[in-house]
Design a protein around this motif. Structure first.
Motif, PDB file in Angstrom:
ATOM      1  N   ASN A 116      24.252  42.146 -27.224  1.00 44.11           N
ATOM      2  CA  ASN A 116      25.087  42.921 -26.315  1.00 44.11           C
ATOM      3  C   ASN A 116      24.419  44.260 -26.012  1.00 44.11           C
ATOM      4  N   ALA A 117      25.005  44.969 -25.070  1.00 48.19           N
ATOM      5  CA  ALA A 117      24.378  46.190 -24.565  1.00 48.19           C
ATOM      6  C   ALA A 117      24.111  47.207 -25.676  1.00 48.19           C
ATOM      7  N   ALA A 118      25.079  47.354 -26.580  1.00 50.16           N
ATOM      8  CA  ALA A 118      24.940  48.358 -27.631  1.00 50.16           C
ATOM      9  C   ALA A 118      23.837  47.983 -28.625  1.00 50.16           C
ATOM     10  N   GLU A 119      23.855  46.717 -29.053  1.00 44.53           N
ATOM     11  CA  GLU A 119      22.818  46.247 -29.985  1.00 44.53           C
ATOM     12  C   GLU A 119      21.435  46.436 -29.378  1.00 44.53           C
ATOM     13  N   PHE A 120      21.348  46.052 -28.103  1.00 39.96           N
ATOM     14  CA  PHE A 120      20.036  46.107 -27.491  1.00 39.96           C
ATOM     15  C   PHE A 120      19.558  47.545 -27.321  1.00 39.96           C
ATOM     16  N   MET A 121      20.485  48.406 -26.971  1.00 39.81           N
ATOM     17  CA  MET A 121      20.134  49.817 -26.794  1.00 39.81           C
ATOM     18  C   MET A 121      19.502  50.369 -28.065  1.00 39.81           C
ATOM     19  N   LYS A 122      20.082  50.006 -29.192  1.00 40.96           N
ATOM     20  CA  LYS A 122      19.578  50.494 -30.474  1.00 40.96           C
ATOM     21  C   LYS A 122      18.140  50.011 -30.688  1.00 40.96           C
ATOM     22  N   LEU A 123      17.950  48.720 -30.460  1.00 38.06           N
ATOM     23  CA  LEU A 123      16.623  48.134 -30.628  1.00 38.06           C
ATOM     24  C   LEU A 123      15.616  48.767 -29.658  1.00 38.06           C
ATOM     25  N   ALA A 124      16.027  48.910 -28.417  1.00 41.03           N
ATOM     26  CA  ALA A 124      15.117  49.431 -27.387  1.00 41.03           C
ATOM     27  C   ALA A 124      14.692  50.860 -27.709  1.00 41.03           C
ATOM     28  N   LYS A 125      15.638  51.632 -28.228  1.00 36.67           N
ATOM     29  CA  LYS A 125      15.298  53.016 -28.578  1.00 36.67           C
ATOM     30  C   LYS A 125      14.248  53.057 -29.682  1.00 36.67           C
ATOM     31  N   GLU A 126      14.429  52.176 -30.683  1.00 28.22           N
ATOM     32  CA  GLU A 126      13.456  52.130 -31.783  1.00 28.22           C
ATOM     33  C   GLU A 126      12.069  51.787 -31.267  1.00 28.22           C
ATOM     34  N   VAL A 127      12.017  50.738 -30.447  1.00 28.91           N
ATOM     35  CA  VAL A 127      10.705  50.269 -29.993  1.00 28.91           C
ATOM     36  C   VAL A 127      10.072  51.276 -29.036  1.00 28.91           C
ATOM     37  N   SER A 128      10.899  51.953 -28.245  1.00 27.20           N
ATOM     38  CA  SER A 128      10.307  52.932 -27.336  1.00 27.20           C
ATOM     39  C   SER A 128       9.684  54.080 -28.128  1.00 27.20           C
ATOM     40  N   LYS A 129      10.290  54.387 -29.269  1.00 25.89           N
ATOM     41  CA  LYS A 129       9.709  55.407 -30.132  1.00 25.89           C
ATOM     42  C   LYS A 129       8.343  54.951 -30.647  1.00 25.89           C
ATOM     43  N   GLN A 130       8.273  53.669 -30.969  1.00 24.62           N
ATOM     44  CA  GLN A 130       7.035  53.109 -31.513  1.00 24.62           C
ATOM     45  C   GLN A 130       5.864  53.263 -30.532  1.00 24.62           C
ATOM     46  N   VAL A 131       6.162  53.195 -29.227  1.00 24.23           N
ATOM     47  CA  VAL A 131       5.078  53.372 -28.251  1.00 24.23           C
ATOM     48  C   VAL A 131       5.113  54.766 -27.629  1.00 24.23           C
ATOM     49  N   ASP A 132       5.907  55.654 -28.260  1.00 26.40           N
ATOM     50  CA  ASP A 132       5.933  57.044 -27.846  1.00 26.40           C
ATOM     51  C   ASP A 132       6.392  57.225 -26.397  1.00 26.40           C
ATOM     52  N   LEU A 133       7.357  56.410 -25.981  1.00 24.43           N
ATOM     53  CA  LEU A 133       7.977  56.595 -24.666  1.00 24.43           C
ATOM     54  C   LEU A 133       9.355  57.196 -24.904  1.00 24.43           C
ATOM     55  N   ASP A 134       9.663  58.269 -24.209  1.00 24.71           N
ATOM     56  CA  ASP A 134      10.978  58.867 -24.359  1.00 24.71           C
ATOM     57  C   ASP A 134      12.051  57.860 -23.930  1.00 24.71           C
ATOM     58  N   PRO A 135      13.165  57.763 -24.685  1.00 20.93           N
ATOM     59  CA  PRO A 135      14.223  56.803 -24.309  1.00 20.93           C
ATOM     60  C   PRO A 135      14.729  56.974 -22.874  1.00 20.93           C
ATOM     61  N   SER A 136      14.497  58.150 -22.280  1.00 20.48           N
ATOM     62  CA  SER A 136      14.950  58.344 -20.895  1.00 20.48           C
ATOM     63  C   SER A 136      14.241  57.376 -19.943  1.00 20.48           C
ATOM     64  N   PHE A 137      13.086  56.859 -20.365  1.00 21.63           N
ATOM     65  CA  PHE A 137      12.385  55.882 -19.530  1.00 21.63           C
ATOM     66  C   PHE A 137      13.161  54.571 -19.405  1.00 21.63           C
ATOM     67  N   LEU A 138      14.079  54.333 -20.357  1.00 24.17           N
ATOM     68  CA  LEU A 138      14.864  53.101 -20.302  1.00 24.17           C
ATOM     69  C   LEU A 138      15.813  53.110 -19.106  1.00 24.17           C
ATOM     70  N   LYS A 139      16.223  54.301 -18.721  1.00 23.88           N
ATOM     71  CA  LYS A 139      17.207  54.396 -17.634  1.00 23.88           C
ATOM     72  C   LYS A 139      16.565  54.338 -16.265  1.00 23.88           C
ATOM     73  N   ARG A 140      15.273  54.599 -16.220  1.00 25.52           N
ATOM     74  CA  ARG A 140      14.609  54.614 -14.912  1.00 25.52           C
ATOM     75  C   ARG A 140      14.347  53.204 -14.407  1.00 25.52           C
ATOM     76  N   GLY A 141      14.040  53.115 -13.107  1.00 22.03           N
ATOM     77  CA  GLY A 141      13.669  51.825 -12.547  1.00 22.03           C
ATOM     78  C   GLY A 141      12.432  51.301 -13.249  1.00 22.03           C
ATOM     79  N   VAL A 142      12.255  49.994 -13.308  1.00 22.95           N
ATOM     80  CA  VAL A 142      11.125  49.377 -14.001  1.00 22.95           C
ATOM     81  C   VAL A 142       9.808  49.981 -13.484  1.00 22.95           C
ATOM     82  N   ASN A 143       9.117  50.683 -14.354  1.00 20.81           N
ATOM     83  CA  ASN A 143       7.822  51.305 -14.046  1.00 20.81           C
ATOM     84  C   ASN A 143       7.868  52.288 -12.882  1.00 20.81           C
ATOM     85  N   GLU A 144       9.048  52.597 -12.411  1.00 21.74           N
ATOM     86  CA  GLU A 144       9.164  53.417 -11.208  1.00 21.74           C
ATOM     87  C   GLU A 144       8.717  54.847 -11.472  1.00 21.74           C
TER      88      GLU A 144
END
Ligand SMILES: Nc1ncnc2c1ncn2[C@@H]1O[C@H](COP(=O)(O)OP(=O)(O)O)[C@@H](O)[C@H]1O
Ligand SMILES: [Mg+2]
Lengths: 257, 428
Positions: A116-144
């Motif tokens: 679900n959205a909440a579970e995934f958000m948690k996972l996505a935040k962790e992984v984005s940290k792993q590649v040093d991308l600020d979580p704000s990139f999750l909200k933007r358009g794909v690669n936009e």
């Protein structure tokens, strides 16, 4: 795991791959090197199933299964992942929505429950940290509007989320500064495991200082003209592609790198 | 030369005599002009792409019965007004008696009020550009009169549902008049739906007067059936520092035509017009908009998106007219179109007429298909082809759907869009 035999492929009637043979076993890291225009991206795209390329001869199997009969999405679900040389910008689809849809497509395929959205958000935040991308990139358009380096980190993030069997990285090192190269290599090294194979496609050898390959292949004119261990990459760095009798306009820049 | 076609005779006779006398007289007067009124043809410039879809037969001329069923309460939150075949259903309507706000059917106006209204009806439309609005003026049987006193604020959206029951052929003539006083605020939803399968015509006119400093948001949701030809017109006049916002979400039909005319008459007025149109099968949809920059220092911003699947046909015509005195006008018009099949057709035409010299006016129109590279990127991550198509199609209109300021309308739009996707994109 992956077995390519006598692969010929063409685009718009022009033959690009002229008989590729390659065997990759689980746990191995292979580097494919070659000058610009030698067909590295073509090979990557053909493996992922891009229909713009016609396979005219030869075979590709993944764990014994004929890959050429599978659609792109089926290949992905069987564990093929391609990090694009030029990741695509898709305004209007948020990165988060894209990643969750992809992860859930895989989970559904494996008979697992969707996240679900909440579970995934948690996972996505962790992984984005792993590649040093600020979580704000999750909200933007794909690669936009992502910089070159941010796009590459987003590709690695996808690989980490999707946990493929075979990760093909097409020039994931190009356009990265030293710090970003480190982040990306750490991500790739985190992917290394006994049941996973990695195919690294690169023009330069500098990535191979961070991710040490088991095998190195030189692709030129649509064929693998030489294969060896990691010392082959060092030799290429020292002598340039000219040493193998290949014309390469970028040889000078290559040596300068 | 062959004489231009005119309305079938049955269209010339109004039914329903329960309006106040001044409105009956107005209707009668408008009716005399109908007799020789030429119907649009292929040669009529503003109907060039759409006249072939207009098919009025004699049996569509009679009014659909107004008393057929008593409506049940509408399943929409907030204030609501129900109309059936162009006539208000008080039992199905729910709105409070708020200070400074009048929401009334034309039939309930007293003669003085009706006389004042009769003087103002049609004054917000350029009749030459909306030929068929005259038909509505000659035939309306009821209407909704909304009046906001200065400073009055309607605290929730007013949801107006216009339903036609097409059990037999006929037509309906919904009419709305909004008088938003100085610094008043109003959000209104016009939803057009239908039941039954007989060929019918729905011919609407909505007029909105936006006084100084007032703010009106108008949402138009067109979801009538495959048997309904719909020809509607909306005319808006804006005074100093007023704001008008329009959101149109339309699904195609045998004929769908909406003309939206906005006149920026007072300095500092601004309007924002958004539109999303989706067509499939052999459907049609035609949005014609006109923004008249009459006063100086006004802003207009217009964004329309069309999506056409199968053999459907969508049309967008955006006219911006900047008058000589409208210095420092700011006009921005953008129209993007997505063809989901080779058999679909989209016609788009920006029309700019600029007579002032110190203005900013930008416009752009594109027509394209789903980007194959983007589809490949999505499916290479294991996302199914159908879902990839849906994501990319939604990406094309997301921004506009998200801007609709009423949640229940966004939900309705999403539900209908999902039906469209189910029918348009095959399951892999
Ligand atoms: N879509 C395409 N259309 C036409 N030619 C192409 C296309 N993709 C690649 N090529 C050609 O195929 C050759 C190999 O390209 P590519 O596989 O991108 O090489 P590399 O990745 O090794 O630089 C080049 O000559 C390139 O111009
Ligand atoms: Mg390449």
């Amino acid at each position: 795991m992956l077995s390519i035999k006598n692969l010929h492929a063409s685009v718009e009637g022009k033959e690009i791959l002229k008989g590729i043979n390659l065997d990759v076993k689980a746990g191995e890291v292979h580097a494919i090197m070659g000058p610009n225009g030698s067909g590295k991206s073509t090979l990557s795209q053909v493996l992922a199933g891009n229909e713009a390329f016609d396979v005219t001869d030869g075979s590709i199997t993944l764990n014994g299964e004929n890959l050429l009969e599978l659609e792109t999405e089926e290949r992905a679900r069987e564990g093929i992942f391609l990090a694009f040389q030029y990741p695509v910008e898709i305004p209007g689809v948020s990165n988060l929505q894209f990643l969750r849809t992809a992860v859930n497509a895989m989970r559904t395929h494996k008979g697992e429950e969707e996240m679900n959205a909440a579970e995934f958000m948690k996972l996505a935040k962790e992984v984005s940290k792993q590649v040093d991308l600020d979580p704000s990139f999750l909200k933007r358009g794909v690669n936009e509007g992502f910089s070159g380096g941010e796009k590459k980190r987003n590709e690695i993030m996808q690989a980490l989320l999707l946990q493929p069997q075979l990760a093909i990285l097409d020039e994931t090192d190009s356009g990265l500064d030293i710090d970003a190269l480190k982040v990306v290599s750490d991500g790739v090294n985190a992917l290394r495991s006994d049941d996973r194979a990695i195919l690294m496609v690169t023009h330069y050898q500098r990535l191979l200082n961070h991710i040490v390959p088991d095998y190195v292949h030189v692709l030129a004119g649509g064929k693998i003209i030489k294969s060896g261990g990691r010392e082959l990459a060092l030799e290429l760095e020292e002598k340039g592609y000219g040493w193998l009798g290949i014309k390469d306009e970028d040889a000078a820049t290559d040596a300068a790198n | 030369m062959k004489a231009a076609p005119t309305l079938p005779a049955a269209f010339l006779h109004p039914a329903g005599q329960s309006l106040p006398q001044p409105l009956l007289e107005l209707r009668k007067q408008r009716g005399t002009a109908l007799v020789d009124m030429p119907l649009p043809t292929r040669k009529t410039e503003n109907w060039k792409y759409s006249s072939k879809y207009l098919k009025l037969t004699d049996d569509m001329g009679i009014s659909l019965p107004a008393d057929e069923k008593t409506g049940s309460s509408l399943a929409v939150p907030g204030y609501k007004v129900a109309f059936l075949n162009g006539v208000m259903l008080p039992e199905a309507s729910e709105y409070p008696d708020l200070e400074g706000i009048r929401i009334q059917s034309f039939g309930d106006l007293d003669d003085d009020e009706a006389a004042r209204l009769a003087e103002r009806l049609d004054s917000n439309l350029d009749g030459k550009a909306v030929q068929l609005a005259q038909l509505n003026s000659a035939r309306f049987e009821d209407g909704l009169f909304i009046s906001l006193a200065p400073e009055a604020v309607l605290d929730q959206p007013l949801h107006i549902v216009h339903e036609v029951t097409a059990d037999a052929s006929g037509s309906a003539f919904p009419r709305i008049y909004v008088d938003a006083g100085r610094h008043s605020q109003l959000t209104l939803v016009e939803e057009y739906i239908s039941s039954g399968t007989a060929a019918v015509l729905v011919n609407t006119v909505t007029e909105v007067e936006v006084a100084e400093g007032a703010s009106v948001t108008s949402i138009r949701l067109n979801m009538e059936g495959e048997n309904v030809q719909h020809v509607g017109a909306t005319g808006v006049r804006q005074q100093r520092s007023s704001r008008f916002e329009s959101h149109t979400v339309g699904f195609g039909g045998p004929l769908r035509r909406h003309d939206l005319q906005v006149r920026l008459e007072g300095e500092g007025a601004e309007c924002k017009l958004n539109g999303v149109v989706v067509t499939q099968g052999k459907q049609h949809y035609d949005n014609h908009t006109t923004i008249e920059h009459i006063a100086a220092h006004c802003n207009s911003e217009e964004t329309y998106r069309n999506i056409a699947a199968d053999q459907s046909h969508a049309v967008f015509n955006g006219r911006i007219h900047i008058h000589q005195d409208a210095q420092k006008s700011n006009a921005d018009m953008n129209n993007k179109n997505l063809l989901l099949s080779n058999g679909a057709e989209i016609d788009t035409k920006p029309e700019l007429e600029i007579y002032a010299d110190d203005v900013k006016c930008a416009h752009g129109a594109t027509i394209g298909q789903l980007d194959e590279t983007s589809v490949f990127y999505l499916v290479s991550r294991g996302i199914g082809r159908r879902q990839a198509n849906v994501l990319l199609t939604m990406a094309f209109i997301n921004e506009l759907v998200d801007q609709i300021p009423v949640e229940s309308v966004r939900e309705t739009a999403h539900t209908r869009l999902n039906q469209f996707f189910d029918q348009t994109f095959e399951e892999a």
